[in-house]
Design a protein around this motif. Structure first.
Motif, mmCIF file in Angstrom:
data_model
loop_
_atom_site.group_PDB
_atom_site.id
_atom_site.type_symbol
_atom_site.label_atom_id
_atom_site.label_comp_id
_atom_site.label_asym_id
_atom_site.label_seq_id
_atom_site.Cartn_x
_atom_site.Cartn_y
_atom_site.Cartn_z
ATOM 1 N N ILE A 1 0.850 -1.194 0.000
ATOM 2 C CA ILE A 1 0.000 0.000 0.000
ATOM 3 C C ILE A 1 0.881 1.239 0.000
ATOM 4 C CG2 ILE A 1 -2.154 -0.923 0.940
ATOM 5 C CD1 ILE A 1 -1.162 -0.319 3.739
ATOM 6 N N LYS A 2 0.543 2.189 -0.856
ATOM 7 C CA LYS A 2 1.419 3.332 -1.091
ATOM 8 C C LYS A 2 0.890 4.595 -0.406
ATOM 9 C CE LYS A 2 3.867 0.593 -3.577
ATOM 10 N NZ LYS A 2 5.066 -0.023 -2.946
ATOM 11 N N GLY A 3 1.815 5.526 -0.155
ATOM 12 C CA GLY A 3 1.470 6.796 0.469
ATOM 13 C C GLY A 3 1.898 6.823 1.924
ATOM 14 N N GLY A 4 2.260 8.015 2.408
ATOM 15 C CA GLY A 4 2.719 8.146 3.785
ATOM 16 C C GLY A 4 1.693 7.702 4.797
ATOM 17 N N HIS A 5 0.410 8.013 4.538
ATOM 18 C CA HIS A 5 -0.634 7.606 5.472
ATOM 19 C C HIS A 5 -0.721 6.089 5.563
ATOM 20 C CE1 HIS A 5 -2.545 7.458 1.548
ATOM 21 N NE2 HIS A 5 -3.525 6.752 2.059
ATOM 22 N N ASN A 6 -0.429 5.400 4.454
ATOM 23 C CA ASN A 6 -0.495 3.941 4.476
ATOM 24 C C ASN A 6 0.718 3.318 5.165
ATOM 25 O OD1 ASN A 6 -2.990 3.144 3.417
ATOM 26 N ND2 ASN A 6 -2.331 3.609 1.340
ATOM 27 N N VAL A 7 1.829 4.036 5.194
ATOM 28 C CA VAL A 7 2.956 3.578 6.026
ATOM 29 C C VAL A 7 2.510 3.559 7.486
ATOM 30 C CG1 VAL A 7 5.291 4.112 6.830
ATOM 31 C CG2 VAL A 7 4.708 4.402 4.408
ATOM 32 N N GLU A 8 1.803 4.614 7.906
ATOM 33 C CA GLU A 8 1.271 4.657 9.270
ATOM 34 C C GLU A 8 0.290 3.513 9.517
ATOM 35 O OE1 GLU A 8 -0.433 8.468 9.982
ATOM 36 O OE2 GLU A 8 1.449 9.551 9.699
ATOM 37 N N ASN A 9 -0.620 3.290 8.555
ATOM 38 C CA ASN A 9 -1.598 2.207 8.716
ATOM 39 C C ASN A 9 -0.911 0.853 8.842
ATOM 40 O OD1 ASN A 9 -3.653 4.095 8.463
ATOM 41 N ND2 ASN A 9 -3.928 3.746 6.275
ATOM 42 N N ALA A 10 0.134 0.643 8.043
ATOM 43 C CA ALA A 10 0.858 -0.631 8.079
ATOM 44 C C ALA A 10 1.609 -0.798 9.396
ATOM 45 C CB ALA A 10 1.824 -0.716 6.897
ATOM 46 N N LEU A 11 2.230 0.271 9.885
ATOM 47 C CA LEU A 11 2.918 0.197 11.175
ATOM 48 C C LEU A 11 1.943 -0.133 12.296
ATOM 49 C CD1 LEU A 11 5.262 3.325 10.852
ATOM 50 C CD2 LEU A 11 6.000 0.931 10.942
ATOM 51 N N ALA A 12 0.769 0.503 12.271
ATOM 52 C CA ALA A 12 -0.245 0.243 13.305
ATOM 53 C C ALA A 12 -0.747 -1.192 13.235
ATOM 54 C CB ALA A 12 -1.408 1.222 13.145
ATOM 55 N N ALA A 13 -1.040 -1.672 12.028
ATOM 56 C CA ALA A 13 -1.552 -3.036 11.860
ATOM 57 C C ALA A 13 -0.505 -4.062 12.288
ATOM 58 C CB ALA A 13 -1.958 -3.263 10.404
ATOM 59 N N ALA A 14 0.737 -3.848 11.885
ATOM 60 C CA ALA A 14 1.805 -4.795 12.230
ATOM 61 C C ALA A 14 2.054 -4.841 13.731
ATOM 62 C CB ALA A 14 3.088 -4.416 11.487
ATOM 63 N N MET A 15 2.071 -3.658 14.373
ATOM 64 C CA MET A 15 2.286 -3.622 15.823
ATOM 65 C C MET A 15 1.152 -4.315 16.557
ATOM 66 S SD MET A 15 4.656 -2.447 17.894
ATOM 67 C CE MET A 15 4.588 -3.773 19.095
ATOM 68 N N THR A 16 -0.078 -4.068 16.128
ATOM 69 C CA THR A 16 -1.248 -4.686 16.765
ATOM 70 C C THR A 16 -1.218 -6.195 16.590
ATOM 71 O OG1 THR A 16 -2.542 -2.682 16.332
ATOM 72 C CG2 THR A 16 -3.775 -4.680 16.843
ATOM 73 N N ALA A 17 -0.917 -6.656 15.376
ATOM 74 C CA ALA A 17 -0.854 -8.101 15.111
ATOM 75 C C ALA A 17 0.262 -8.754 15.922
ATOM 76 C CB ALA A 17 -0.650 -8.348 13.621
ATOM 77 N N PHE A 18 1.402 -8.085 16.016
ATOM 78 C CA PHE A 18 2.528 -8.610 16.792
ATOM 79 C C PHE A 18 2.136 -8.803 18.251
ATOM 80 C CE2 PHE A 18 6.233 -7.807 19.508
ATOM 81 C CZ PHE A 18 7.152 -8.723 19.022
ATOM 82 N N LEU A 19 1.491 -7.815 18.832
ATOM 83 C CA LEU A 19 1.071 -7.915 20.233
ATOM 84 C C LEU A 19 0.012 -8.988 20.441
ATOM 85 C CD1 LEU A 19 0.935 -4.100 21.040
ATOM 86 C CD2 LEU A 19 2.664 -5.742 21.825
#
Length: 453
Positions: free
Chosen positions: A275-293
């Motif tokens: 997924i492209k765009g700065g906002h989607n970098v944020e979305n991916a970081l949030a999703a990955a952190m949540t899934a990791f936890l």
């Protein structure tokens, strides 16, 4: 929650209302479903509910419908402030929402995501990331699938990814996700909540019941979400594009990275991210952190992050005609979301905007419109105010076109002036209710018109 021999009133005939009514009936309640609209004005088939023995009441809601009621389940679209609900509360009749109902039935942990923008993309990606760790994963909530149905379907031994809106949190009481995430808080739904403070308070209810065994993932780069750590009783971690928190998800150069419990996990680069765009970098970081936890392993998440390309109606590529690309961003129902779409492209945008006006400040949005848009095509009820504000912000009058209440005319106007390397972007910065039932219907109409050109 024991429904046997209880009389339950469901207020609001929509997706959530239907689900709540059927579940309450399934577990032994006598159920009444009430909607303030007449049946002929509702685009639903009520035959299934009638066959189940659910009593349907349409039209004006008076206190008489509260007679004998043991519990009210409120659909998210129905404000808790309406008179009949206030009367119920005065009579000490419990009022809950469909999300609270879901929590009462859930036997698997819930990962819940809220925020003004990015919820659907983040939750959809989160569901895919959780599938790397669990055999049974459900995705529901504000995403369009009733969370109560998902909770019952998943049962034990799985995990649930939930998109949660501020509307759904109004009636939350015991709702407690194992991991919650708040992406951002910017002006939206102020008519419903009364103020930014009221809106933020509704968002914060998502973590109000979390304890030391639970987690809260916050956007460090958003000032309002960053400070929520002061009111959390659970473990808090941040995600950020701008800093490297001691623990959390961040960028190490251009590498998406998780730092937790003294370990560093590299995921993928920004260029590799699907997924492209700065906002989607944020979305991916949030999703990955949540899934990791929630138990997902970084090495298994990497491929998902690389192959997930986004959701329908969010900066969705539709078609290229004569070198001009058309994008559907109907999900941009507020200015902050539209700004993120405009930031995705370098410029030469022909923007279709307008709709049901949320009356939010347009200054920042129009500054970016002036910088990146070659033309502004306006539709719907907001057109007059958007044009007036655009002119005040020195956007050239000759570059503003009006299409009334016709998406077809808007697309045709864009087609007539668009030349490569321009792009045509539907990013309304408004709700859809002046012309459509929802943003999905608006986006599909746009795509159908573009595909018919």
């Amino acid at each position: 929650m024991d429904f046997k021999d209880k009389k339950v009133l469901v207020i609001g005939a929509g997706i959530s209302g239907f689900a709540a009514a059927k579940i309450a009936k399934k577990f032994g309640a006598s159920v009444v479903l009430s909607d303030a609209k007449d049946e002929k004005d509702l685009k639903y088939d009520f035959d299934e509910l009638r066959k189940l023995g659910i009593n349907l009441i349409f039209g004006k809601q008076t206190d008489e419908i509260l007679d004998g009621i043991d519990l009210i389940i409120l659909s998210p679209a129905v404000p808790i402030k309406i008179p009949v609900v206030q009367s119920a509360l005065a009579k000490n009749i419990p009022v809950i929402g469909e999300v609270e109902l879901a929590y009462n039935f859930a036997k698997s942990p819930i990962c819940a995501v809220t925020g003004t923008n990015g919820k659907t993309t983040t939750v959809t990606l989160l569901g895919l990331l959780l599938e790397t760790a669990y055999k049974k994963v459900g995705v529901g909530g504000n995403i369009g699938i009733p969370l109560s149905e998902v909770a019952l379907e998943i049962g034990e031994g799985g995990c649930i990814a939930a998109e949660i809106s501020s509307y759904q949190m109004e009636t939350a009481q015991k709702f407690k996700p194992h991991v919650s995430a708040i992406l951002n808080v910017t002006p939206d739904h102020l008519k419903r909540h009364g103020s930014m403070e009221g809106y933020q308070a509704a968002k914060e209810k998502i973590f109000a019941n979390e304890t030391a065994e639970d987690f809260l993932v916050l956007n460090y780069d958003d000032e309002r979400t960053r400070g929520m750590i002061d009111r959390a009783k659970c473990k808090v971690v941040y995600f950020s594009r701008k800093i490297e928190p001691e623990e959390g998800a961040c960028l190490d150069g251009n590498m998406l990275t998780i730092k937790f419990a003294g370990e560093i996990h590299k995921l993928c680069t920004i260029d590799e991210l699907g997924i492209k765009g700065g906002h989607n970098v944020e979305n991916a970081l949030a999703a990955a952190m949540t899934a990791f936890l929630a138990g997902a392993k970084p090495e298994k998440m990497r491929e998902v992050l690389k192959t997930f390309t986004g959701v329908e109606h969010r900066i969705e590529f539709v078609r290229e005609i004569d070198g001009v690309k058309y994008y559907n961003d109907s999900k941009a129902t507020n200015t902050d979301s539209a700004i993120k779409a405009l930031e995705t492209f370098d410029g030469h945008i022909i923007l279709i905007a307008g709709g049901d006006d949320k009356m939010t400040d347009l200054t920042e949005f129009l500054e970016l419109v002036k910088e990146r848009c070659d033309n502004l095509i306006l539709v719907g009820a907001a057109a007059e105010r958007f044009k007036s504000e655009a002119l005040k912000n020195n956007f050239p009058a000759e570059k503003i076109l009006e299409a009334g209440y016709s998406m077809k005319k808007a697309v045709e106007l864009a087609k007539n002036i668009a030349k490569s390397p321009q792009i045509v972007l539907l990013s309304p910065a408004c709700a859809s209710f002046d012309m459509y039932d929802n943003f999905e219907e608006r986006g599909k109409d746009f795509k159908n018109i573009v595909n018919a050109l």
